[in-house]
Design a protein around this motif. Structure first.
Motif, PDB file in Angstrom:
ATOM      1  N   ILE A  12       1.127  -1.301  -0.277  1.00  0.00           N
ATOM      2  CA  ILE A  12       0.107   0.041  -0.508  1.00  0.00           C
ATOM      3  C   ILE A  12       0.703   1.603  -0.306  1.00  0.00           C
ATOM      4  O   ILE A  12       1.985   1.079   0.900  1.00  0.00           O
ATOM      5  CB  ILE A  12      -1.387   0.059   0.793  1.00  0.00           C
ATOM      6  N   VAL A  13       0.975   1.882  -0.764  1.00  0.00           N
ATOM      7  CA  VAL A  13       1.363   3.550  -1.099  1.00  0.00           C
ATOM      8  C   VAL A  13       0.660   4.605  -0.701  1.00  0.00           C
ATOM      9  O   VAL A  13      -0.147   5.287  -1.428  1.00  0.00           O
ATOM     10  CB  VAL A  13       2.365   3.210  -2.079  1.00  0.00           C
ATOM     11  N   GLY A  14       0.915   5.378   0.386  1.00  0.00           N
ATOM     12  CA  GLY A  14       0.327   5.398   0.512  1.00  0.00           C
ATOM     13  C   GLY A  14      -0.506   5.975   2.228  1.00  0.00           C
ATOM     14  O   GLY A  14      -1.573   4.886   2.348  1.00  0.00           O
ATOM     15  N   VAL A  36       3.669   2.027   2.932  1.00  0.00           N
ATOM     16  CA  VAL A  36       4.727   2.648   3.001  1.00  0.00           C
ATOM     17  C   VAL A  36       3.737   4.623   2.629  1.00  0.00           C
ATOM     18  O   VAL A  36       2.875   4.134   1.661  1.00  0.00           O
ATOM     19  CB  VAL A  36       5.574   2.578   2.100  1.00  0.00           C
ATOM     20  N   GLU A  37       4.755   4.945   3.374  1.00  0.00           N
ATOM     21  CA  GLU A  37       4.770   6.935   3.545  1.00  0.00           C
ATOM     22  C   GLU A  37       5.347   6.927   3.284  1.00  0.00           C
ATOM     23  O   GLU A  37       6.624   7.425   4.081  1.00  0.00           O
ATOM     24  CB  GLU A  37       3.364   7.615   4.315  1.00  0.00           C
ATOM     25  N   LYS A  38       5.170   8.085   2.238  1.00  0.00           N
ATOM     26  CA  LYS A  38       6.702   8.937   2.393  1.00  0.00           C
ATOM     27  C   LYS A  38       7.465   9.933   3.178  1.00  0.00           C
ATOM     28  O   LYS A  38       8.660  10.688   3.476  1.00  0.00           O
ATOM     29  CB  LYS A  38       6.681   9.507   0.839  1.00  0.00           C
ATOM     30  N   HIS A  39       6.669  10.438   3.377  1.00  0.00           N
ATOM     31  CA  HIS A  39       6.428  11.031   4.636  1.00  0.00           C
ATOM     32  C   HIS A  39       6.745  10.358   6.276  1.00  0.00           C
ATOM     33  O   HIS A  39       6.900   9.860   6.031  1.00  0.00           O
ATOM     34  CB  HIS A  39       5.273  12.511   4.885  1.00  0.00           C
ATOM     35  N   GLY A  40       7.665  11.496   6.888  1.00  0.00           N
ATOM     36  CA  GLY A  40       8.196  10.760   8.119  1.00  0.00           C
ATOM     37  C   GLY A  40       7.094  10.991   9.402  1.00  0.00           C
ATOM     38  O   GLY A  40       7.774   9.877  10.279  1.00  0.00           O
TER      39      GLY A  40
END
Length: 511
Positions: A12-14, A36-40
Motif C-alpha cells: 500500500i503506497v500512501g 509505505v509513506e514517504k513522509h516521516g
C-alpha cells in the motif's frame, strides 16, 4: 543497486485515510500488507473535515467508529453558517444531512472532525507493518508480482520489494499514476488554497453558535478540535511569501470580536478536479485521490476514497486466498469509475452553489439598508442532502444515474443492503464482514446449499423483514462482503446449486 527485501501480498503506497483504511480492511481478511509513506509521520494538518454516514458505516464494521466519534465534534457542529465575518449574524445556515442528526436509513452517524485526528485511529486499527519515510521511486511489473524500489532518505538506502499487488493511495499527484502514464479527465487544477492554522480565544463563543464551517467573505473558518484551534481557508494570494496571515485571519474573525489570530502553521495546496482514465493497470490499482481528485465543497473526496477500498479489498482478499478469480479485480474499475465521475460532477456543482450564495449576499450589501438580512439558499436540499450519492451507490446493470439527492432503500441486486434492525442495537449492516452473507427467513431450507467453498454465513430474517426486502418465506438475499446485494431469490430456487453457481459468478472463480 538496491538490496532485495522481503515479499508481501499487497504493498500500500500512501499513509492517508484511504491507505490506512485499506490496511485495516485487508488485515481483517488476514492478507499480509506493508504500507509505505514517504513522509516521516502522519500529516499534522487538519485537511479533510467531514466523515459521512457511509464512511462511518465502514468504520463501524472495522470497530473504530466509537473512537472516531469520541474525538470528533458533537453533532450540533454538523451545520454550516454563512456570515460576513465570524462575529456577524448568519445570513444563511444549513444542517448537514446524516451529520447533524441521525437518519433512519443508517445505524451510523457521520461526524465533523479533522483528518489529523482520524489518521491515528485508523493507524491503530490494524497490527500490520508501516514504514514511514519510505518513498516509492520505481516500479515494474513481472508475471506474478510488482517489483517496487523504495528509498529511505533518512538512511540513504534503497530496498527492492516484491508484492503480488500494489494499491496506490498516494494522492492527487500520485507517483504511481504518473509512472504508469495513466491519464486523467476533468478540469485539472482549478485553484490554489492556503490553510492557515491559528489560535484565538473563541471557544466559549463557538459553543454558543456551533458549526463545522463558517463561510465568510474573507474565507472559510473551521474549528479544528473540540478543545480549540482554528483553520482559515483562503485563495492563495499572489504575494503569498509576504502575506500577513494573522491579519487575514483576524479580518475573517471581524473587528467586533476583539480577537487576534495567533498563526501556528501555513500550508499551500492545489484544488484538483479530475478522474483517472483507469483504476487498474495489471497488478496495480489506484484508489482515493490518486484515482479521483474531488474539490472539497460538500466533503466528498476522502469519503469516496474510503468507499473505493471497501469495494476493492474483499476482491483482493478473494484472489489472494484462492476463492476468487483474478478477473474479479476488473470489476473494481467498472463499479467505482462511474461513481468517481458522478461524485466529481456533484462537487463541481456544489462549488458553483457556494459562489452563488456569496454573489447573492454581495448584491444585498450593495443594495444597502433596503436589503433583506437573510439569503435564501439556492440549492434547496441539493448540497447536503446527498444520501442518494452516499448511500444510493449501486453497481452493475442496476447502477443509479440520478443526481445523487434522493435515496430510496432497496434490496435490488447491486444496491447497498438497506439498514434494518435485526435485534436491538444490531443492524443488517453489522451482519456483514469478511464473508458473504445469506439473509433469509428460511435458514434451515437454505442450509444445505450453504456448504460452499466461499466464506459464507447465514443470517435469519423475520417474516416482516423478509417482506420489506421483497422475499417470500423461502426467499433469500446474498450480500457481498462490502454490503452490496449480489443476488436475490424471491422464492427458493428450484435448482439446488443456485447459491454455489451465483457465488462462482460473483467471484469469477469458476468453482
Amino acid at each position: 543497486m538496491p538490496e532485495t527485501d522481503a515479499e508481501v501480498a499487497v504493498l500500500i503506497v500512501g499513509g492517508g485515510p484511504v491507505g490506512l483504511t485499506a490496511r485495516a480492511l485487508l488485515a481483517r481478511w488476514g492478507v499480509p500488507t506493508l504500507l509505505v509513506e514517504k513522509h516521516g509521520e502522519l500529516s499534522p494538518f487538519p485537511r479533510s473535515r467531514l466523515i459521512n454516514v457511509r464512511s462511518m458505516e465502514i468504520f463501524r464494521g472495522l470497530g473504530v467508529a466509537p473512537a472516531i466519534t469520541a474525538r470528533a465534534f458533537p453533532r450540533e457542529y454538523g451545520r454550516v453558517r454563512f456570515r460576513d465575518t465570524l462575529h456577524a449574524r448568519d445570513f444563511a445556515t444549513e444542517a448537514m444531512i446524516g451529520i447533524h442528526a441521525p437518519v433512519p436509513e443508517s445505524p451510523a452517524l457521520g461526524v465533523v472532525t479533522s483528518q489529523d485526528r482520524l489518521e491515528p485511529t485508523l493507524l491503530g486499527a490494524a497490527d500490520a507493518p508501516v514504514r514511514f519515510g519510505a518513498e516509492l521511486v520505481d516500479l515494474a511489473e513481472e508475471a506474478e508480482a510488482v517489483v517496487a524500489v523504495l528509498a529511505d532518505h533518512r538512511r540513504g538506502t534503497r530496498t527492492r520489494l516484491r508484492a503480488r499487488y500494489l494499491l496506490a493511495a498516494d494522492g492527487a499527484n500520485s507517483f504511481v499514476r504518473q509512472r504508469l502514464a495513466i491519464g486523467t479527465s476533468g478540469p485539472g487544477a482549478v485553484g490554489r488554497i492556503t490553510t492557515v492554522v491559528f489560535d484565538a480565544d473563541l471557544n466559549d463563543w463557538r459553543a454558543r453558535q456551533p458549526a463545522g464551517v463558517y463561510f465568510t467573505s474573507h474565507g472559510s473558518l473551521l474549528p479544528l478540535y473540540p478543545e480549540g484551534g482554528w483553520g482559515l481557508l483562503v485563495p492563495t494570494p499572489e504575494d503569498a511569501a509576504d502575506a500577513d496571515w494573522s491579519d487575514l485571519a483576524s479580518r475573517a474573525l471581524g473587528t467586533d470580536g476583539g480577537s487576534r489570530a495567533e498563526v501556528l502553521r501555513v500550508q499551500h495546496w492545489v484544488v484538483n478536479a479530475f478522474v483517472a482514465e483507469h483504476l487498474r493497470d495489471g497488478r496495480v490499482l489506484l484508489a482515493g485521490d490518486a484515482a479521483h481528485a474531488i474539490p472539497p465543497a460538500g466533503g466528498l473526496g476522502m469519503n469516496t476514497g474510503v468507499a473505493d477500498v471497501h469495494n476493492l479489498c474483499w476482491k483482493l482478499a478473494g484472489v489472494l486466498r484462492g476463492w476468487a478469480g483474478p478477473d474479479l479485480l476488473d470489476t473494481y474499475e467498472t463499479e467505482r469509475l462511474p461513481v468517481a465521475h458522478r461524485t466529481l460532477r456533484q462537487a463541481v456543482a456544489n462549488t458553483r452553489l457556494m459562489f452563488q450564495v456569496q454573489s447573492l449576499r454581495d448584491k444585498q450589501l450593495m443594495a444597502g439598508a433596503s436589503a433583506p438580512t437573510e439569503v435564501e439558499l439556492p440549492w434547496s436540499e441539493e448540497y447536503f442532502a446527498q444520501l442518494g450519492l452516499v448511500l444510493g451507490v449501486a453497481y452493475g446493470s442496476h447502477a443509479s444515474s440520478g443526481d445523487g439527492v434522493d435515496y430510496v432503500p432497496t434490496a435490488e441486486p447491486g444496491h447497498r443492503m438497506p439498514h434494518l434492525w435485526l435485534t436491538p442495537g444490531r443492524s443488517t449492516l453489522d451482519a456483514f464482514g469478511e464473508w458473504f452473507t445469506l439473509l433469509t427467513p428460511d435458514p434451515e431450507g437454505w442450509g444445505q446449499q450453504a456448504a460452499t467453498a466461499w466464506p459464507l454465513r447465514v443470517e435469519p430474517l423475520s417474516a416482516e423483514q423478509a417482506e420489506l426486502c421483497g422475499l417470500s418465506t423461502h426467499g433469500a438475499l446474498l450480500v457481498r462482503p462490502d454490503g452490496h446485494v449480489g443476488a436475490r431469490w424471491g422464492h427458493r430456487p428450484p435448482d439446488g446449486s443456485a447459491l454455489r453457481d451465483t457465488l462462482a459468478a460473483l467471484t469469477g472463480s469458476g468453482r
